[in-house]
Design a protein around this motif. Structure first.
Motif, PDB file in Angstrom:
ATOM      1  N   ILE A   5       0.892  -1.381   0.077  1.00  7.68           N
ATOM      2  CA  ILE A   5       0.258  -0.093  -0.188  1.00  7.68           C
ATOM      3  C   ILE A   5       1.073   0.982   0.126  1.00  7.68           C
ATOM      4  O   ILE A   5       2.049   1.376   0.656  1.00  7.68           O
ATOM      5  N   LEU A   6       0.187   2.369  -0.361  1.00  2.00           N
ATOM      6  CA  LEU A   6       0.890   3.641  -0.360  1.00  2.00           C
ATOM      7  C   LEU A   6       0.194   4.929   0.346  1.00  2.00           C
ATOM      8  O   LEU A   6      -0.703   4.731  -0.057  1.00  2.00           O
ATOM      9  N   ILE A   7       1.131   5.261   0.981  1.00  2.00           N
ATOM     10  CA  ILE A   7       1.128   5.780   2.161  1.00  2.00           C
ATOM     11  C   ILE A   7       0.587   7.565   1.496  1.00  2.00           C
ATOM     12  O   ILE A   7       1.854   8.324   1.580  1.00  2.00           O
ATOM     13  N   GLU A  53       1.509   8.981 -10.649  1.00  2.00           N
ATOM     14  CA  GLU A  53       2.569   8.297 -10.895  1.00  2.00           C
ATOM     15  C   GLU A  53       3.455   7.655  -9.699  1.00  2.00           C
ATOM     16  O   GLU A  53       3.963   6.508 -10.441  1.00  2.00           O
ATOM     17  N   ALA A  54       3.658   7.848  -8.305  1.00  2.00           N
ATOM     18  CA  ALA A  54       4.103   6.731  -7.834  1.00  2.00           C
ATOM     19  C   ALA A  54       3.325   5.793  -7.817  1.00  2.00           C
ATOM     20  O   ALA A  54       3.926   4.311  -7.503  1.00  2.00           O
ATOM     21  N   THR A  56       5.075  -0.985   2.250  1.00  2.00           N
ATOM     22  CA  THR A  56       4.366   0.046   2.595  1.00  2.00           C
ATOM     23  C   THR A  56       5.591   1.492   1.682  1.00  2.00           C
ATOM     24  O   THR A  56       6.413   0.699   1.347  1.00  2.00           O
ATOM     25  N   VAL A  57       4.752   2.366   0.756  1.00  4.71           N
ATOM     26  CA  VAL A  57       5.442   3.218   0.312  1.00  4.71           C
ATOM     27  C   VAL A  57       5.432   4.770   1.213  1.00  4.71           C
ATOM     28  O   VAL A  57       4.016   5.316   0.524  1.00  4.71           O
ATOM     29  N   ALA A  58       6.390   4.992   1.082  1.00  3.02           N
ATOM     30  CA  ALA A  58       6.676   6.510   1.462  1.00  3.02           C
ATOM     31  C   ALA A  58       6.535   7.545   0.175  1.00  3.02           C
ATOM     32  O   ALA A  58       6.481   7.559  -0.684  1.00  3.02           O
ATOM     33  N   VAL A  59       5.844   8.729   0.563  1.00  3.31           N
ATOM     34  CA  VAL A  59       5.870  10.224  -0.490  1.00  3.31           C
ATOM     35  C   VAL A  59       6.356  11.390   0.328  1.00  3.31           C
ATOM     36  O   VAL A  59       6.138  10.989   1.587  1.00  3.31           O
ATOM     37  N   TYR A  60       7.036  11.642  -0.599  1.00  6.83           N
ATOM     38  CA  TYR A  60       7.549  13.096   0.129  1.00  6.83           C
ATOM     39  C   TYR A  60       7.432  13.691   0.005  1.00  6.83           C
ATOM     40  O   TYR A  60       8.291  13.911  -2.057  1.00  6.83           O
ATOM     41  N   SER A  61       8.007  14.722  -0.536  1.00  8.33           N
ATOM     42  CA  SER A  61       8.718  16.331  -0.649  1.00  8.33           C
ATOM     43  C   SER A  61       9.843  16.421  -0.758  1.00  8.33           C
ATOM     44  O   SER A  61      10.656  16.389   0.363  1.00  8.33           O
ATOM     45  N   MET A 103      10.867   4.924   7.569  1.00  3.21           N
ATOM     46  CA  MET A 103      10.345   3.721   7.987  1.00  3.21           C
ATOM     47  C   MET A 103       9.916   2.513   6.952  1.00  3.21           C
ATOM     48  O   MET A 103       9.260   1.829   6.987  1.00  3.21           O
ATOM     49  N   ALA A 104       8.629   3.530   5.679  1.00  6.32           N
ATOM     50  CA  ALA A 104       9.166   2.782   4.487  1.00  6.32           C
ATOM     51  C   ALA A 104       9.347   1.626   3.557  1.00  6.32           C
ATOM     52  O   ALA A 104      10.951   2.065   4.161  1.00  6.32           O
ATOM     53  N   ASP A 105       8.903   0.840   3.503  1.00  5.87           N
ATOM     54  CA  ASP A 105       9.557  -0.026   2.245  1.00  5.87           C
ATOM     55  C   ASP A 105      10.927   0.564   1.051  1.00  5.87           C
ATOM     56  O   ASP A 105      11.289  -0.180   0.389  1.00  5.87           O
ATOM     57  N   GLU A 106       9.298   1.426   1.112  1.00  2.00           N
ATOM     58  CA  GLU A 106       9.989   2.722  -0.113  1.00  2.00           C
ATOM     59  C   GLU A 106       9.597   3.703  -0.354  1.00  2.00           C
ATOM     60  O   GLU A 106       8.659   3.996   0.097  1.00  2.00           O
ATOM     61  N   ALA A 107      10.123   4.599  -1.462  1.00  2.00           N
ATOM     62  CA  ALA A 107       9.524   5.844  -1.166  1.00  2.00           C
ATOM     63  C   ALA A 107       9.807   6.336  -2.269  1.00  2.00           C
ATOM     64  O   ALA A 107      10.672   6.152  -3.169  1.00  2.00           O
ATOM     65  N   VAL A 108       9.375   6.738  -2.512  1.00  2.00           N
ATOM     66  CA  VAL A 108       9.070   8.497  -4.141  1.00  2.00           C
ATOM     67  C   VAL A 108       8.707   9.623  -3.704  1.00  2.00           C
ATOM     68  O   VAL A 108       7.956  10.277  -3.266  1.00  2.00           O
ATOM     69  N   HIS A 109       9.809  10.621  -4.403  1.00  2.00           N
ATOM     70  CA  HIS A 109       9.805  11.885  -4.398  1.00  2.00           C
ATOM     71  C   HIS A 109       9.161  11.987  -5.308  1.00  2.00           C
ATOM     72  O   HIS A 109       8.555  11.995  -6.402  1.00  2.00           O
ATOM     73  N   ILE A 110       7.738  13.305  -4.822  1.00  2.00           N
ATOM     74  CA  ILE A 110       6.859  14.167  -5.048  1.00  2.00           C
ATOM     75  C   ILE A 110       7.156  15.417  -5.696  1.00  2.00           C
ATOM     76  O   ILE A 110       5.998  15.603  -5.825  1.00  2.00           O
ATOM     77  N   GLY A 111       7.724  16.241  -5.165  1.00  2.00           N
ATOM     78  CA  GLY A 111       7.941  17.622  -5.224  1.00  2.00           C
ATOM     79  C   GLY A 111       8.307  18.274  -4.663  1.00  2.00           C
ATOM     80  O   GLY A 111       8.781  17.677  -3.470  1.00  2.00           O
TER      81      GLY A 111
END
Length: 682
Positions: A5-7, A68-69, A28-33, A44-52
């Motif tokens: 799941i993505l948060i 997109e993430a 889990t997937v984290a998103v971050y600025s 903490m998340a298993d994956e992380a994606v930059h979103i801006g």
């Protein structure tokens, strides 16, 4: 069940969801600025994606970036947390179109209940009691004042898509209605991308009580008791508890059943909250439904043993609720204190900066949640009183100006309300936080306030009890005596260590004096310490004595002591001639003198504070949104001078007295630091 799941959120709620997902075996997937590149939820998340960029309107609330993430990581479901996109029907629709599960209610339910105007109309049609007001849209400030006058002052001006206290103002006359309308409209546009405003009657002396509902996709819906959320500042909750000390079983049942009926009427699924105003006669009026997880959900979890995040995930995966209404039990009492990056000594204005020290109290598992095996921190010790800290920060991390100022949610559980309050007192005293302004002292003061302890409070509690702001707690004499005894015993330990380090004497203990004068909170306390290997017996001039024991050593910032077998927790900082001590909401300068030093100290002149009465200083780091006056303008007491925006909230700075503006040092659009001069007066 989902495998990933993505948060779509940040901070403590993202960390909170990750903990439950981890326990369920879900990745889990984290998103971050840009501002959150090194944030705790990213770690903490298993994956992380930059979103801006740092600004939320360029990152966390941009649907395309989240989508997109999702595509990039292959997440099967999204938990939105609260705020940001959690109540955005367009986001739910985008997920549905992409075949991704939304861990929340259906789009139609969000549209029906997430919009305050629509939800009030539906509640009224369903026979739910609602607060009188104007449900239509309002075009401008003059119309807002006209409508407010027709309803009758005071009124509440609210953003239709609002939440978390943003876009909300109370108006008591036409001028405040016009001003409040514009500020609410601006905040709503910036925070939610929706500037629609409505007005309703403000019920004086109300209590804010909400019902937690939980529904699945198979027609089952239950309520999990209530939460008392009456301790609020500027319509933002500060302390919550469950259950409410005010409701009786009949009122609880009626509110719960109405909440369930309303949820079912709009086909609601997942966790949601129905909020009510309750008057002194236990009449209740529907306010709104929050179609998401609430910030204060932990207190419900602690008294029911139900992990609400887990249930949201299971409902989104198509599972049925396993808990029927007749098996819902409320056990014990839970408290939640919201720790904010805001300075209570400066009118609770936001504070930003680096957390030079961040040491929460140790978590302790207890109560229904622990018994159900749903405790979030594996390996937490068990006890009679639970301590839980939901947080999204860490020592060395930064509090940014771009997001909400909440640092953590400190929760306690005990078999009864008195135990939960005492547990919270000790937990707050043990919470070490340095580097920024924060509201820990204020939270501690509330826990000791007679009106709160009695349960006799309304949403006007803070305005009534702290009308001039918070200046620190004034402790009663018995508490001062306990602190004085502790300080004398601690100072003796420090003096022994000092003489030992100096190497000036072999028998250092014999050379350290036993007579002390402790000055604290405008009092002088004469004491004599009689020490032994286990602690010290401290004797007062009137013949009383107190036994002090502790393993505290000089240099430690937290002193955990027992004074006459009762716990006393002090945050301690060494200063010349004594200590800076913080406990129970008081920030104290404690001087420990020998009798001769005390005699000389009485002769010292007091330091005169610098005169800033002719300056308007920026009370927080923020952006100058508007200057309301010009050079040479004559201003009246209470007149708006400048609007500062910080942490998504607009703050209007007003004249404290009549005067003339001699110089303006800032311009609209400037970013200012704390105490930077905005304007000067003749």
């Amino acid at each position: 069940m989902f495998s990933k799941i993505l948060i779509a959120n940040r901070g403590e709620i993202a960390c909170r969801v990750i903990k439950t997902a981890r326990r369920m075996g879900i990745k889990t997937v984290a998103v971050y600025s840009d501002a959150d590149r090194n944030a705790l939820h990213v770690r903490m998340a298993d994956e992380a994606v930059h979103i801006g960029p740092a600004q939320a309107n360029q990152s966390y609330i941009v649907i395309d970036r989240i989508m997109e993430a999702i595509r990039e990581t292959g997440a099967e479901a999204v938990h939105p947390g609260y705020g940001f996109l959690s109540e955005n029907p367009k986001f739910a629709a985008a997920l549905d179109a992409a075949g991704v599960a939304f861990i929340g209610p259906p789009q139609k339910a969000i549209e029906a209940m997430g919009d305050k105007i629509t939800s009030k109309k539906l509640a009224d049609e369903a026979g739910v009691s609602t607060v009188p007001g104007h449900m239509g849209l309002i075009e401008d400030a003059d119309e807002a004042a006209k409508i407010a006058a027709q309803i009758g002052y005071p009124v509440m001006i609210k953003a239709s898509a609002g939440g978390g206290g943003k876009g909300m103002r109370i108006a008591w006359d036409d001028d405040e209605a016009r001003e409040g309308f514009q500020s609410s409209k601006n905040e709503a546009a910036n925070s939610f991308g929706d500037d629609r405003i409505f007005i309703e009657k403000f019920v004086t002396q109300p209590r804010h009580i909400e019902i937690q509902v939980l529904a699945d996709q198979h027609g089952n819906c239950i309520y999990l008791g209530e939460r008392e959320c009456s301790i609020q500042r500027r319509n933002q909750k500060v302390i919550e508890e469950a259950p409410s000390p005010f409701l009786d079983e009949a009122t609880r049942k009626a509110m719960g059943e109405q909440s369930v009926a309303l949820a079912q009427a709009v086909g609601y699924t997942s966790a949601g909250t129905v909020e009510f105003i309750v008057d002194g006669d236990r009449n209740f009026y529907f306010l709104e439904m929050n179609t998401r997880l609430q910030v204060e959900h932990p207190v419900t979890e602690l008294i029911t043993g139900v992990d609400l995040v887990e249930q949201m995930i299971r409902v989104a995966a198509g599972e049925k609720l396993e808990l029927p209404q007749d098996q819902v039990t409320l056990t014990g009492w839970a408290m939640e204190s919201r720790l904010y990056a805001e300075d209570p000594y400066r009118g609770f204005l936001p504070s930003i900066g680096r957390l030079s020290r961040y040491r929460p109290p140790e978590e302790v598992a207890a109560g229904p949640l622990a018994e159900a095996g749903k405790w979030h921190e594996a390996g937490a010790p068990e006890g009679d009183t639970a301590v839980r800290n939901d947080t999204g920060v860490f020592e060395g991390g930064e509090i940014s100006m771009y997001y909400d100022p909440m640092i953590a949610k400190l929760c306690t559980w005990a078999p009864d309300r008195a135990g939960a309050i005492e547990g919270m007192r000790l937990a707050l005293d043990r919470f070490e936080l340095e580097g920024i302004g924060h509201n820990l002292p204020f939270l501690s003061a509330v826990m000791d306030h007679d009106k709160f302890v009695s349960g006799n409070m309304t949403t006007a509690f803070i305005a009534e009890e702290y009308p001039d702001g918070f200046e620190g707690a004034v402790l009663p004499d018995d508490q001062i005596d306990r602190i004085a005894a502790a300080a004398a015993a601690m100072n003796r330990v420090a003096e022994i260590r000092r003489t030992r380090i100096s190497g000036r004497m072999d028998n250092h203990e014999r050379r350290v004096g036993s007579d002390w004068v402790v000055t604290i909170q405008d009092r002088e306390v004469e004491l004599t310490t009689d020490a032994d290997r286990e602690g010290a017996t401290v004797r007062f001039a009137d013949g009383r004595s107190m036994r002090v024991t502790s393993d505290w050593q000089p240099g430690q910032p937290l002193a955990v002591l027992n004074v006459d077998r009762e716990p006393l927790v002090l945050k301690v900082g060494r200063i010349t001639g004594g200590y800076r001590v913080r406990t129970r909401g008081a920030d104290l300068v404690v001087k420990v003198y020998s009798p001769r030093q005390a005699e000389l100290a009485r002769l010292m002149p007091e330091k005169v504070e610098a005169d800033t009465s002719k300056l308007l200083l920026c009370p927080m780091p923020g952006l100058v949104v508007k200057l309301h006056v010009e050079d040479g303008a004559e201003v009246q007491q209470g007149q708006a001078l400048c609007t500062i925006e910080a942490m998504k909230m607009e703050n209007i700075l007003r004249a404290e007295r009549k005067g003339v503006v001699s110089k303006i040092n800032a311009a609209e659009g400037d970013s200012l630091a704390v105490d930077e001069v905005i304007m000067e007066f003749e």
